[in-house]
Scaffold this motif. Structure first.
Motif, mmCIF file in Angstrom:
data_model
loop_
_atom_site.group_PDB
_atom_site.id
_atom_site.type_symbol
_atom_site.label_atom_id
_atom_site.label_comp_id
_atom_site.label_asym_id
_atom_site.label_seq_id
_atom_site.Cartn_x
_atom_site.Cartn_y
_atom_site.Cartn_z
ATOM 1 N N LEU A 1 -5.993 9.667 -0.600
ATOM 2 C CA LEU A 1 -6.581 8.424 -0.771
ATOM 3 C C LEU A 1 -6.959 7.863 0.545
ATOM 4 O O LEU A 1 -7.868 6.837 0.553
ATOM 5 N N TRP A 2 -6.325 8.137 1.549
ATOM 6 C CA TRP A 2 -6.801 7.688 2.888
ATOM 7 C C TRP A 2 -8.356 8.222 3.194
ATOM 8 O O TRP A 2 -9.104 7.587 3.848
ATOM 9 N N ALA A 3 -8.634 9.659 2.997
ATOM 10 C CA ALA A 3 -9.800 10.116 3.146
ATOM 11 C C ALA A 3 -11.001 9.336 2.250
ATOM 12 O O ALA A 3 -11.968 9.000 2.797
ATOM 13 N N ARG A 4 -10.667 9.160 1.053
ATOM 14 C CA ARG A 4 -11.570 8.365 0.167
ATOM 15 C C ARG A 4 -11.651 6.940 0.735
ATOM 16 O O ARG A 4 -12.860 6.388 0.619
ATOM 17 N N LEU B 1 -11.516 -2.836 -3.397
ATOM 18 C CA LEU B 1 -11.363 -1.179 -3.294
ATOM 19 C C LEU B 1 -10.719 -0.675 -4.474
ATOM 20 O O LEU B 1 -10.919 0.390 -4.671
ATOM 21 N N VAL B 2 -10.043 -1.399 -5.347
ATOM 22 C CA VAL B 2 -9.415 -0.896 -6.608
ATOM 23 C C VAL B 2 -10.536 -0.432 -7.446
ATOM 24 O O VAL B 2 -10.520 0.626 -8.368
ATOM 25 N N PHE B 3 -11.895 -1.183 -7.505
ATOM 26 C CA PHE B 3 -12.919 -0.651 -8.365
ATOM 27 C C PHE B 3 -13.517 0.454 -7.944
ATOM 28 O O PHE B 3 -14.190 1.075 -8.823
ATOM 29 N N TYR B 4 -13.280 0.981 -6.712
ATOM 30 C CA TYR B 4 -13.962 2.151 -6.048
ATOM 31 C C TYR B 4 -12.807 3.369 -6.397
ATOM 32 O O TYR B 4 -13.298 4.638 -6.607
ATOM 33 N N LEU B 5 -11.670 2.993 -5.997
ATOM 34 C CA LEU B 5 -10.565 4.225 -5.864
ATOM 35 C C LEU B 5 -9.762 4.251 -7.069
ATOM 36 O O LEU B 5 -9.005 5.266 -7.111
ATOM 37 N N LEU C 1 -6.940 0.953 7.230
ATOM 38 C CA LEU C 1 -8.166 1.309 6.652
ATOM 39 C C LEU C 1 -8.409 0.330 5.267
ATOM 40 O O LEU C 1 -9.704 0.101 4.959
ATOM 41 N N ALA C 2 -7.540 -0.360 4.974
ATOM 42 C CA ALA C 2 -7.798 -1.515 3.853
ATOM 43 C C ALA C 2 -8.674 -2.674 4.460
ATOM 44 O O ALA C 2 -9.767 -2.898 4.032
ATOM 45 N N VAL C 3 -8.432 -2.824 5.887
ATOM 46 C CA VAL C 3 -9.291 -4.017 6.402
ATOM 47 C C VAL C 3 -10.703 -3.392 6.732
ATOM 48 O O VAL C 3 -11.649 -4.009 6.414
ATOM 49 N N PHE C 4 -10.629 -2.235 7.189
ATOM 50 C CA PHE C 4 -12.097 -1.712 7.601
ATOM 51 C C PHE C 4 -12.769 -1.381 6.414
ATOM 52 O O PHE C 4 -13.838 -1.764 6.440
ATOM 53 N N ALA C 5 -12.100 -1.038 5.116
ATOM 54 C CA ALA C 5 -13.033 -0.689 3.950
ATOM 55 C C ALA C 5 -13.539 -2.160 3.324
ATOM 56 O O ALA C 5 -14.259 -2.225 2.671
ATOM 57 N N GLN C 6 -12.618 -3.059 3.220
ATOM 58 C CA GLN C 6 -12.612 -4.325 2.608
ATOM 59 C C GLN C 6 -13.322 -5.395 3.422
ATOM 60 O O GLN C 6 -14.200 -6.177 2.820
ATOM 61 N N TRP C 7 -13.240 -5.438 4.684
ATOM 62 C CA TRP C 7 -13.885 -6.502 5.477
ATOM 63 C C TRP C 7 -15.064 -5.897 6.589
ATOM 64 O O TRP C 7 -15.694 -6.716 7.037
ATOM 65 N N GLY C 8 -14.866 -4.715 6.775
ATOM 66 C CA GLY C 8 -16.024 -4.050 7.849
ATOM 67 C C GLY C 8 -15.526 -3.863 9.050
ATOM 68 O O GLY C 8 -14.112 -4.406 9.266
ATOM 69 N N VAL C 9 -16.272 -3.399 10.037
ATOM 70 C CA VAL C 9 -15.794 -2.997 11.354
ATOM 71 C C VAL C 9 -15.636 -4.085 12.371
ATOM 72 O O VAL C 9 -14.618 -4.129 13.202
ATOM 73 N N ILE D 1 -21.477 -11.335 -0.482
ATOM 74 C CA ILE D 1 -22.697 -10.384 -0.383
ATOM 75 C C ILE D 1 -22.259 -8.835 -0.900
ATOM 76 O O ILE D 1 -23.086 -8.434 -1.892
ATOM 77 N N LYS D 2 -21.218 -8.629 -0.523
ATOM 78 C CA LYS D 2 -20.914 -7.179 -0.852
ATOM 79 C C LYS D 2 -19.802 -6.988 -1.990
ATOM 80 O O LYS D 2 -19.454 -5.740 -2.361
ATOM 81 N N ALA D 3 -18.950 -7.914 -2.438
ATOM 82 C CA ALA D 3 -18.128 -7.543 -3.419
ATOM 83 C C ALA D 3 -18.472 -7.271 -4.602
ATOM 84 O O ALA D 3 -19.317 -7.882 -5.169
ATOM 85 N N PHE D 4 -17.845 -6.169 -5.202
ATOM 86 C CA PHE D 4 -18.198 -5.818 -6.485
ATOM 87 C C PHE D 4 -17.801 -6.843 -7.451
ATOM 88 O O PHE D 4 -18.405 -7.047 -8.765
ATOM 89 N N SER D 5 -16.536 -7.603 -7.448
ATOM 90 C CA SER D 5 -16.188 -8.566 -8.018
ATOM 91 C C SER D 5 -15.987 -9.857 -7.156
ATOM 92 O O SER D 5 -14.929 -9.912 -6.675
ATOM 93 N N PRO D 6 -16.782 -10.630 -7.003
ATOM 94 C CA PRO D 6 -16.618 -11.941 -6.101
ATOM 95 C C PRO D 6 -15.747 -12.893 -6.379
ATOM 96 O O PRO D 6 -14.727 -13.079 -5.347
#
Length: 448
Positions: free
Chosen positions: A299-302, A320-324, A333-341, A99-104
């Motif tokens: 990087l962590w803040a972004r 995340l590489v497509f955004y950062l 932070l990687a799990v939070f940003a890529q998989w959600g809370v 659903i959310k991936a820029f590149s599924p």
């Protein structure tokens, strides 16, 4: 270091895993000049290495009913809550990729690698439990890689300095260490040291090893500490501070022996570094501003900002590489940003419960050098994940499966018998993962 039983196919699977570790460690393209052609060939080598490590292992799992049984034994030994959290975690990952991936395709391939890694960890857990002598082959593989890499690197440095009369400055040396004569993944060195450096203390601490094995382990330990100093690896230094604090509380007697060998190896490595540095001039951790971390803070803040704006499902695994235009260098932070809370909560609960259980087992295995180094290896690797890209590249994860599998082998398991329906279901699952690896790359290009 021979198996007591006759040859079994499950030993062949383990041999292929060790071969995969060697393929991930050594890149023959590192001996070539770093032009654009080599860059393309390196990309091809990485892809073929990934194909071998994960697709071949999945194929072997399909062929071997005993292999599937070992995986099932380890999974069934997990508590109901842990199994539920793992299932929830990967369901969220699938939804996020869909659903959310820029590149599924990128997200699904990364998800397939994560699942394959979990299968390998479960397999190794039961395998090491049944055949603890197999750990010797892992230690031997690490020794060979560490010593040969040290000899080749130092030899090359002296060759450049003396034979070609072209001394290498500090910035060139770091580039050389990360790229030239190095691994399929240029950041694999840090991960390799994190997961395996504690393991090298086992032959020295245990009375079950011959003197030759002890000497080679110590030499390999010196070689890896040389690269910690030369590579100015701050995260690895932090790991050993944490290991000292945690393990001193859990098992201070074993900690004293463990750090005696590591400090001895580090001192010798420092002396070797001074000798080499006097000739070719290298950048060391002593010359690095250990508090300078401005790029990581930004990087962590972004990453946190992206996670806050995508709280439910994140942006998709490895997306995340497509955004950062970079990776977050922090597993939480990687799990939070890529998989959600929700996935983050499941991940943290699994880590917390596993740590508590590992601490509880320390009382039971207080006299076990193997359990001590297994605990230390996983602790070092997870601390490293707070500062590095643990799940950035699939080749970085090959070290992880051995350390986690070794620690997990100490849990209590019961023999299970798989009926025809579960066997067919597992085979279908493995085939789907193989299809993701083989088919999806035809539709996109990604750095592996």
């Amino acid at each position: 270091m021979q198996f007591k039983s006759k040859f079994k196919f499950i030993h062949f699977i383990y041999t292929c895993m060790l071969l995969g570790l060697l393929l991930a460690f050594w890149s023959p393209l590192g001996f070539l000049l770093g032009d654009i052609t080599v860059g393309i060939l390196t990309f091809f080598w990485r892809g073929m290495t990934v194909l071998f490590i994960w697709v071949v292992l999945l194929l072997l799992f399909i062929i071997s009913s005993k292999g599937k049984m070992l995986i099932a034994e380890s999974f069934c030994a997990l508590s109901k809550w842990i199994k539920l959290l793992i299932i929830v975690f990967f369901i969220i990952g699938i939804l996020s990729a869909s659903i959310k991936a820029f590149s599924p395709p990128t997200a699904f391939k990364a998800l397939a690698i994560d699942l394959s890694m979990l299968l390998c960890v479960l397999y190794l857990a039961s395998y090491f439990k049944r055949y603890p002598e197999a750990i010797n082959w892992l230690i031997a593989t690490v020794i060979i890689c560490a010593i040969l890499y040290f000899l080749i690197t130092v030899g090359y440095l002296y060759a450049v300095d003396y034979l070609l009369h072209a001394p290498m400055n500090k910035s060139e040396y770091l580039s050389f260490i990360l790229n030239q004569l190095n691994f399929s993944n240029k950041r694999f060195l840090d991960h390799f040291i994190s997961w395996f450096l504690p393991l090298l203390a086992l032959p020295l601490m245990s009375s079950n090893y011959v003197k030759l094995m002890k000497v080679l382990s110590f030499i390999a330990m010196v070689a890896l500490w040389f690269f910690v100093i030369a590579h100015a690896s701050r995260s690895i230094l932090v790991e050993y501070v944490v290991i000292l604090l945690v393990m001193s509380v859990l098992n201070y007697r074993m900690t004293i022996r463990f750090f005696f060998y590591h400090l001895s190896a580090a001192v010798i490595a420092a002396l070797l570094f001074i000798i080499v540095n006097s000739s070719v001039g290298l950048l060391s951790v002593l010359e690095r501003d250990v508090l300078a971390n401005g790029d990581r803070w930004l990087l962590w803040a972004r990453t946190l900002n992206i996670a806050i704006h995508n709280p439910l499902l994140g942006v998709g695994e490895l997306n995340l590489v497509f955004y950062l235009q970079d990776y977050p260098h922090n597993i939480v932070l990687a799990v939070f940003a890529q998989w959600g809370v929700v996935a983050l909560a499941a991940f943290l609960l699994v880590v917390l419960r596993s740590f508590i259980r590992a601490v509880q087992l320390m009382k039971e295995y207080i006299q076990s050098e193997l359990y001590f180094v297994a605990f230390s290896s996983v602790l070092a690797g997870m601390i490293h994940a707070l500062f590095s890209n643990l799940f950035r590249m699939p080749l970085s994860q090959i070290s992880l499966i051995f350390a986690l599998g070794l620690l997990l082998s100490f849990m209590r398991t019961k023999s299970v018998s798989l009926r025809i329906v579960p066997l067919i279901g597992m085979n279908v699952f493995f085939v789907i993962l193989m299809a993701v690896f083989i088919i999806l790359p035809m539709y996109y290009v990604t750095a592996m």
